[in-house]
Design a protein around this motif. Sequence first.
Motif, short mmCIF file in Angstrom:
data_model
loop_
_atom_site.label_atom_id
_atom_site.label_comp_id
_atom_site.label_asym_id
_atom_site.label_seq_id
_atom_site.Cartn_x
_atom_site.Cartn_y
_atom_site.Cartn_z
N ARG A 87 0.82 -1.11 -0.03
CA ARG A 87 0.04 0.13 -0.08
C ARG A 87 1.00 1.38 -0.09
O ARG A 87 0.67 2.14 -0.98
CB ARG A 87 -0.88 0.13 1.16
N VAL A 88 1.84 1.45 0.99
CA VAL A 88 2.52 2.48 1.12
C VAL A 88 3.56 2.72 -0.27
O VAL A 88 3.67 3.81 -0.68
CB VAL A 88 3.42 2.57 2.23
N ALA A 89 4.19 1.56 -0.55
CA ALA A 89 4.95 2.06 -1.84
C ALA A 89 4.22 2.24 -2.95
O ALA A 89 4.65 2.98 -3.82
CB ALA A 89 5.62 0.48 -2.22
N GLY A 90 2.87 1.73 -3.15
CA GLY A 90 2.10 2.10 -4.45
C GLY A 90 1.63 3.62 -4.30
O GLY A 90 1.67 4.34 -5.34
N ALA A 134 3.50 6.06 -2.78
CA ALA A 134 4.52 6.66 -3.03
C ALA A 134 4.81 6.84 -4.36
O ALA A 134 5.42 7.73 -4.94
CB ALA A 134 5.79 6.00 -2.12
N MET A 135 4.63 5.60 -5.22
CA MET A 135 4.88 5.65 -6.72
C MET A 135 4.01 6.34 -7.37
O MET A 135 4.34 7.26 -8.27
CB MET A 135 4.64 4.19 -6.85
N TRP A 140 2.43 16.14 -4.44
CA TRP A 140 3.04 16.27 -3.15
C TRP A 140 2.18 16.55 -2.07
O TRP A 140 2.56 16.75 -0.94
CB TRP A 140 4.34 16.77 -3.14
N VAL A 141 0.74 16.87 -2.52
CA VAL A 141 0.04 17.47 -1.36
C VAL A 141 -1.15 16.40 -0.90
O VAL A 141 -1.14 16.19 0.44
CB VAL A 141 -0.80 18.66 -1.80
N THR A 142 -1.88 15.58 -1.85
CA THR A 142 -2.74 14.90 -1.66
C THR A 142 -2.37 13.58 -1.92
O THR A 142 -2.24 13.12 -3.10
CB THR A 142 -4.14 15.08 -2.50
N PRO A 143 -1.95 12.30 -1.07
CA PRO A 143 -1.75 11.02 -1.35
C PRO A 143 -2.81 10.56 -1.95
O PRO A 143 -4.03 10.53 -1.46
CB PRO A 143 -1.38 10.44 -0.13
N ARG A 144 -2.52 9.47 -2.94
CA ARG A 144 -3.58 9.00 -3.66
C ARG A 144 -3.28 7.61 -3.75
O ARG A 144 -2.06 6.95 -3.86
CB ARG A 144 -3.71 9.34 -4.96
N LEU A 174 9.07 11.05 1.58
CA LEU A 174 10.57 10.44 1.46
C LEU A 174 10.31 9.34 0.57
O LEU A 174 11.57 9.02 -0.27
CB LEU A 174 10.85 10.04 2.98
N GLY A 175 9.56 8.44 0.59
CA GLY A 175 9.38 7.42 -0.31
C GLY A 175 9.37 7.55 -1.69
O GLY A 175 10.19 7.22 -2.71
N ALA A 176 8.61 8.65 -2.15
CA ALA A 176 8.49 9.32 -3.51
C ALA A 176 9.93 9.82 -3.81
O ALA A 176 10.33 9.75 -5.13
CB ALA A 176 7.34 10.18 -3.61
#
Length: 479
Positions: free
Chosen positions: A32-35, A37-38, A46-50, A66-68
């Motif tokens: 989930r988190v890696a997806g 960030a990708m 860089w404002v709204t994570p999706r 940081l991941g992105a």
Amino acid sequence: MSRSAPSLFLIAALLFFFALGNHQLQGSTEARVAGIAMEMHLDNDWVTPRLFSEPFLEKPPLSLWLGAGAIRAFGGTPWAVRLTSAFAGLFSVMMLYGMLRRIGRSASVAWTAAILLATMASYWSNVRGVGEDALLALGVSTALLAFFAGQRQAGIGNHLLFAFGIAIATLSKGVLGLAMPGVVIFAYLLTTSLMDKRLNVAGWLRPGLLTVLGLLPLMIWLAVLYQRGGLRAVTEVLLTNSVGRFSGSFVEAGHYEPFYYYLAKLPEAFLPWNILVYLGLWHFRKGLLANRYLLFFSLWIVAQFMMLTLASSKRTVYLMSITPAAAVIAAEYANVLFERLKAHRNASTWIGRIAAQRHRLIAAVLAIVIGSYLAAAQWFMPYADRSLSFLPLTAQIESMQADGQQVALFQANERLGGASVFYTRSLLKGIDTEAQLHGFLSESPSHVAIIGADTEPAAPLKIIKTMMVGRQAYYFVVE
């Protein structure tokens, strides 16, 4: 500089970075988190994570930024997105060592506490995975260690370090990042006020004012998020996903467990040093009122444990922010045992023989523990890819796309949605309803849908391929 700090740095770096990228994303959190960030990297938002094009506002975005950034700098690999957690773990270990030295503990005790933290099994595994919990632990540890150091000797350095820790913790986990250090500080100030029989107003106000300073980065992000998504987006971050997880009102969060969940996890919480932690708490119990150093770290464990127990959403990883305090108690009790053993070094009994070889025995135990972790990183984790990795499934998707087929995901869970974005570096079409599914498949014979289900899809759907990831079956279907 003594040899303690460099040796600690090298061992911790080896533990956290060795073979960090030799296995694929595993588990729901990593995918989930890696997806997300990708997707942040691909969309340049860089404002709204999706996640799968939908806003994902469960937590503030520090770990995602940081991941992105790591993806942009080093490429979209599991190694790159794990760097954030690994560095957070390394900084936490070195921070614990440095702050213990600053408050007057010996190099041997500080080194022991730090190495015990680095070699706690749950801590080691979590700092080698994609997620925000290692950052939360770093922020909470930094804030609490700076607070305690400031209680002993106030200074601008400790104040700024405290605010920095609050900034990291809240940008990682929102309200929880404020509550985890806050409950410990409240418990300590209340206890010491009762012990001193007086109220130190400045002592209470100082952490509150510094907390406001530490909240500024989070407030700036929330202000920009408000401009993009309105009050609903801000409410989702602060209330629905933070307070709601604690109270149980956010039913989608899951992880609901009975109140005794963490009590049942105590036998494995701080392995392999559990016995040192629990015997240390028992051994020091009578001297806590006279030793505020031990009092603080004991309250760190107890106060956070009680708060997490009261929360409705429970996971073992939430105990990660307690591990630095547990490592300190374990190290202090290990030092007591070491001194007792040292007193028998000239005895002719078997205890005397053990005492005479105490340094070699300790080195051997640490070598076995560290070697076990390195072996797990080198061989066990890659072996788990055989059943847990999404890479074969996403490779099949890319193969179909190369052959001109259009692939869509039907009611994709967070694991599949995140893994598909991360590995294919693109957004697949998402389908939510049965009508949309049949409509998509009937448009063209080259259309394929992937369905994750416990039972095979019924006619008129035709299964052309089935793949397993863990215990979940994924069906490639046409119509």
